[in-house]
Design a protein around this motif. Structure first.
Motif, PDB file in Angstrom:
ATOM      1  N   GLU A   1      48.382  36.709  37.178  1.00  0.00           N
ATOM      2  CA  GLU A   1      48.446  36.853  38.629  1.00  0.00           C
ATOM      3  C   GLU A   1      48.500  35.475  39.301  1.00  0.00           C
ATOM      4  O   GLU A   1      48.194  34.456  38.681  1.00  0.00           O
ATOM      5  N   THR A   2      48.894  35.448  40.548  1.00  0.00           N
ATOM      6  CA  THR A   2      48.861  34.213  41.331  1.00  0.00           C
ATOM      7  C   THR A   2      47.614  34.228  42.220  1.00  0.00           C
ATOM      8  O   THR A   2      47.019  35.291  42.468  1.00  0.00           O
ATOM      9  N   VAL A   3      47.252  33.071  42.725  1.00  0.00           N
ATOM     10  CA  VAL A   3      46.105  32.990  43.630  1.00  0.00           C
ATOM     11  C   VAL A   3      46.369  33.810  44.883  1.00  0.00           C
ATOM     12  O   VAL A   3      45.476  34.520  45.381  1.00  0.00           O
ATOM     13  N   ASP A   4      47.582  33.765  45.398  1.00  0.00           N
ATOM     14  CA  ASP A   4      47.910  34.558  46.582  1.00  0.00           C
ATOM     15  C   ASP A   4      47.719  36.049  46.331  1.00  0.00           C
ATOM     16  O   ASP A   4      47.280  36.795  47.217  1.00  0.00           O
ATOM     17  N   GLU A   5      48.044  36.498  45.116  1.00  0.00           N
ATOM     18  CA  GLU A   5      47.851  37.920  44.778  1.00  0.00           C
ATOM     19  C   GLU A   5      46.364  38.266  44.697  1.00  0.00           C
ATOM     20  O   GLU A   5      45.959  39.370  45.080  1.00  0.00           O
ATOM     21  N   ILE A   6      45.552  37.346  44.202  1.00  0.00           N
ATOM     22  CA  ILE A   6      44.102  37.580  44.178  1.00  0.00           C
ATOM     23  C   ILE A   6      43.580  37.724  45.599  1.00  0.00           C
ATOM     24  O   ILE A   6      42.800  38.634  45.909  1.00  0.00           O
ATOM     25  N   LEU A   7      44.029  36.836  46.483  1.00  0.00           N
ATOM     26  CA  LEU A   7      43.587  36.882  47.879  1.00  0.00           C
ATOM     27  C   LEU A   7      44.048  38.169  48.547  1.00  0.00           C
ATOM     28  O   LEU A   7      43.317  38.767  49.353  1.00  0.00           O
ATOM     29  N   GLU A   8      45.251  38.624  48.203  1.00  0.00           N
ATOM     30  CA  GLU A   8      45.744  39.895  48.745  1.00  0.00           C
ATOM     31  C   GLU A   8      44.855  41.048  48.279  1.00  0.00           C
ATOM     32  O   GLU A   8      44.553  41.970  49.058  1.00  0.00           O
ATOM     33  N   THR A   9      44.428  40.996  47.020  1.00  0.00           N
ATOM     34  CA  THR A   9      43.546  42.042  46.497  1.00  0.00           C
ATOM     35  C   THR A   9      42.200  42.018  47.203  1.00  0.00           C
ATOM     36  O   THR A   9      41.640  43.073  47.540  1.00  0.00           O
ATOM     37  N   LEU A  10      41.669  40.827  47.448  1.00  0.00           N
ATOM     38  CA  LEU A  10      40.426  40.711  48.215  1.00  0.00           C
ATOM     39  C   LEU A  10      40.601  41.300  49.612  1.00  0.00           C
ATOM     40  O   LEU A  10      39.721  42.018  50.115  1.00  0.00           O
ATOM     41  N   ASP A  11      41.739  41.035  50.234  1.00  0.00           N
ATOM     42  CA  ASP A  11      42.015  41.604  51.559  1.00  0.00           C
ATOM     43  C   ASP A  11      42.060  43.126  51.499  1.00  0.00           C
ATOM     44  O   ASP A  11      41.518  43.818  52.372  1.00  0.00           O
ATOM     45  N   ASP A  12      42.688  43.659  50.456  1.00  0.00           N
ATOM     46  CA  ASP A  12      42.794  45.116  50.308  1.00  0.00           C
ATOM     47  C   ASP A  12      41.414  45.751  50.128  1.00  0.00           C
ATOM     48  O   ASP A  12      41.127  46.817  50.695  1.00  0.00           O
TER      49      ASP A  12
ATOM     50  N   PRO B   1      35.558  26.604  36.391  1.00  0.00           N
ATOM     51  CA  PRO B   1      34.418  26.940  37.267  1.00  0.00           C
ATOM     52  C   PRO B   1      34.680  26.559  38.718  1.00  0.00           C
ATOM     53  O   PRO B   1      34.260  27.282  39.641  1.00  0.00           O
ATOM     54  N   THR B   2      35.377  25.477  38.952  1.00  0.00           N
ATOM     55  CA  THR B   2      35.703  25.063  40.322  1.00  0.00           C
ATOM     56  C   THR B   2      36.617  26.073  41.003  1.00  0.00           C
ATOM     57  O   THR B   2      36.438  26.406  42.188  1.00  0.00           O
ATOM     58  N   GLU B   3      37.587  26.592  40.261  1.00  0.00           N
ATOM     59  CA  GLU B   3      38.483  27.598  40.832  1.00  0.00           C
ATOM     60  C   GLU B   3      37.724  28.876  41.170  1.00  0.00           C
ATOM     61  O   GLU B   3      37.992  29.527  42.194  1.00  0.00           O
ATOM     62  N   PHE B   4      36.772  29.249  40.321  1.00  0.00           N
ATOM     63  CA  PHE B   4      35.964  30.441  40.617  1.00  0.00           C
ATOM     64  C   PHE B   4      35.107  30.216  41.856  1.00  0.00           C
ATOM     65  O   PHE B   4      34.901  31.133  42.655  1.00  0.00           O
ATOM     66  N   LEU B   5      34.612  29.000  42.023  1.00  0.00           N
ATOM     67  CA  LEU B   5      33.816  28.679  43.203  1.00  0.00           C
ATOM     68  C   LEU B   5      34.663  28.821  44.472  1.00  0.00           C
ATOM     69  O   LEU B   5      34.200  29.342  45.496  1.00  0.00           O
ATOM     70  N   ARG B   6      35.910  28.396  44.385  1.00  0.00           N
ATOM     71  CA  ARG B   6      36.811  28.518  45.531  1.00  0.00           C
ATOM     72  C   ARG B   6      37.104  29.983  45.847  1.00  0.00           C
ATOM     73  O   ARG B   6      37.165  30.383  47.026  1.00  0.00           O
ATOM     74  N   LEU B   7      37.285  30.796  44.808  1.00  0.00           N
ATOM     75  CA  LEU B   7      37.529  32.222  45.032  1.00  0.00           C
ATOM     76  C   LEU B   7      36.302  32.890  45.666  1.00  0.00           C
ATOM     77  O   LEU B   7      36.439  33.785  46.511  1.00  0.00           O
ATOM     78  N   ARG B   8      35.117  32.448  45.259  1.00  0.00           N
ATOM     79  CA  ARG B   8      33.903  32.973  45.888  1.00  0.00           C
ATOM     80  C   ARG B   8      33.903  32.662  47.380  1.00  0.00           C
ATOM     81  O   ARG B   8      33.596  33.527  48.209  1.00  0.00           O
ATOM     82  N   GLY B   9      34.272  31.438  47.720  1.00  0.00           N
ATOM     83  CA  GLY B   9      34.340  31.060  49.127  1.00  0.00           C
ATOM     84  C   GLY B   9      35.351  31.890  49.899  1.00  0.00           C
ATOM     85  O   GLY B   9      35.096  32.302  51.043  1.00  0.00           O
ATOM     86  N   GLU B  10      36.493  32.172  49.271  1.00  0.00           N
ATOM     87  CA  GLU B  10      37.513  32.997  49.916  1.00  0.00           C
ATOM     88  C   GLU B  10      36.977  34.406  50.165  1.00  0.00           C
ATOM     89  O   GLU B  10      37.253  35.020  51.202  1.00  0.00           O
ATOM     90  N   GLY B  11      36.228  34.940  49.192  1.00  0.00           N
ATOM     91  CA  GLY B  11      35.667  36.270  49.360  1.00  0.00           C
ATOM     92  C   GLY B  11      34.639  36.326  50.478  1.00  0.00           C
ATOM     93  O   GLY B  11      34.653  37.233  51.321  1.00  0.00           O
ATOM     94  N   LEU B  12      33.743  35.347  50.509  1.00  0.00           N
ATOM     95  CA  LEU B  12      32.713  35.316  51.545  1.00  0.00           C
ATOM     96  C   LEU B  12      33.337  35.152  52.925  1.00  0.00           C
ATOM     97  O   LEU B  12      32.873  35.743  53.911  1.00  0.00           O
ATOM     98  N   ALA B  13      34.405  34.352  53.005  1.00  0.00           N
ATOM     99  CA  ALA B  13      35.087  34.154  54.284  1.00  0.00           C
ATOM    100  C   ALA B  13      35.705  35.447  54.803  1.00  0.00           C
ATOM    101  O   ALA B  13      35.914  35.608  56.012  1.00  0.00           O
ATOM    102  N   ARG B  14      35.972  36.384  53.904  1.00  0.00           N
ATOM    103  CA  ARG B  14      36.565  37.664  54.295  1.00  0.00           C
ATOM    104  C   ARG B  14      35.514  38.696  54.692  1.00  0.00           C
ATOM    105  O   ARG B  14      35.862  39.800  55.092  1.00  0.00           O
ATOM    106  N   GLY B  15      34.254  38.359  54.529  1.00  0.00           N
ATOM    107  CA  GLY B  15      33.208  39.242  55.025  1.00  0.00           C
ATOM    108  C   GLY B  15      32.486  40.085  53.998  1.00  0.00           C
ATOM    109  O   GLY B  15      31.703  40.975  54.378  1.00  0.00           O
ATOM    110  N   PHE B  16      32.713  39.861  52.700  1.00  0.00           N
ATOM    111  CA  PHE B  16      31.947  40.598  51.697  1.00  0.00           C
ATOM    112  C   PHE B  16      30.470  40.212  51.812  1.00  0.00           C
ATOM    113  O   PHE B  16      30.137  39.036  52.057  1.00  0.00           O
ATOM    114  N   ALA B  17      29.589  41.183  51.591  1.00  0.00           N
ATOM    115  CA  ALA B  17      28.156  40.896  51.646  1.00  0.00           C
ATOM    116  C   ALA B  17      27.742  39.977  50.507  1.00  0.00           C
ATOM    117  O   ALA B  17      26.830  39.162  50.652  1.00  0.00           O
TER     118      ALA B  17
END
Length: 318
Positions: A224-235, A265-281
């Motif tokens: 997958e691409t990072v953009d696709e991961i972000l799209e999945t988080l949005d969904d 690990p740095t990339e996972f940290l960034r994905l965590r930040g993207e998720g939190l920015a989208r409003g996940f608890a």
């Protein structure tokens, strides 16, 4: 002759690719098969119980079992699906044990659990997909250990929403159903499951029981691409999922899908930040993260409570 040469070349390329994708240092696991691990293994066998920790070859089994936590896998050990990422045995199930819920509850009592996770193989051979056994397992744990939180990781029941309602009527604390991967790869990675059906299940769960937290999980490293991961988080966020986990896909056997990328690990940290920015608890994101990894702590963080404080609060209620 040409076909055989092509097959040999393809096999050679596969082996070279596997060698090139050897696990990085942050994915190396230290084995700990001490007394806590052995005791829990004996308990599971004495109760004739299965765990997804063993069946799916989870890399965290040594850590989790040493800390006396496990994810119970009900409805037998044979799955009616054959997802290309999963090591659980697939075939035609023959068993349906109506006493299994009580044995799971008894194991929870013996382990003195604060948070129990219950999942299952897919049972497409059953009219309700096993939903009634899920519900009875939740109720059995509640009867035997009222202080224990209960999280269920359910299949999609092939879109049988009455089956979903059966599980929700038993009032689990968390309803978990994994989306697993991005939309583009879903049909390749998952067997029978559908990306949009997963989203519908999570949405219907919120509509039926808005008081029950929902959760889902994404594997990365399948191409997958990072953009696709972000799209999945949005969904997922669009259907009000509360908790999301993001972890590295690891090939369980040579018959399963190859790893396309190891995220750092740095990339996972960034994905965590993207998720939190989208409003996940809460977002649990890391190379070794799995859906049930640190499940109890995930709930505490989602509720905004310090882990130690909540553990002390739970102890005071016993």
């Amino acid at each position: 002759m040409q076909s055989k040469l092509a097959e040999k070349q393809a096999e050679k390329e596969r082996i070279m690719r596997e060698q090139a994708m050897s696990r990085p240092e942050w994915l190396k696991i230290k084995l700990n098969t001490g007394e806590e691990y052995q005791e829990l293994k004996r308990l599971m066998r004495s109760k004739s119980l299965h765990t997804v920790c063993e069946e799916a070859r989870c890399p965290n089994i040594y850590e989790c079992w040493t800390h006396r936590t496990a994810t119970f896998m009900i409805l037998g050990e044979t799955c009616t699906r054959a997802c290309r990422f999963c090591a659980v045995h697939s075939g035609k199930p023959t068993e349906l044990d109506l006493q299994e819920p009580e044995r799971v509850a008894e194991a929870c009592v013996q382990m003195d659990l604060q948070h129990a996770v219950v999942t299952s193989v897919a049972r497409d051979d059953l009219a309700d997909g096993g939903a009634s056994i899920f519900a009875e397992t939740i109720r059995a744990i509640r009867r035997r250990l009222p202080t224990c939180g209960v999280e269920v990781l359910i299949p999609d029941f092939l879109g049988n929403w009455d089956a979903l309602a059966t599980v929700l009527d038993a009032s689990p604390d968390i309803l978990n159903h994994n989306i697993e991967t991005v939309r583009r790869l879903s049909d390749k990675v998952r067997s029978k499951a559908k990306y949009d059906r997963t989203l519908e299940l999570l949405q219907r769960s919120k509509e039926l029981r808005p008081d029950i937290r929902t959760k889902s999980s994404i594997m990365v490293g399948l191409g997958e691409t990072v953009d696709e991961i972000l799209e999945t988080l949005d969904d997922l966020r669009a259907v009000q999922v509360d908790i999301v986990t993001i972890g590295q896909y690891l090939q369980p056997t040579k018959k399963h899908l190859l790893v396309e990328k190891f995220y750092t690990p740095t990339e996972f940290l960034r994905l965590r930040g993207e998720g939190l920015a989208r409003g996940f608890a809460h977002v649990e994101s890391g190379p070794m993260v799995r859906s049930s990894y640190h499940a109890h702590e995930q709930v505490l963080r989602a509720d905004g409570m310090p882990i130690q404080s909540l553990k002390e609060s739970a102890s005071s209620q016993l």
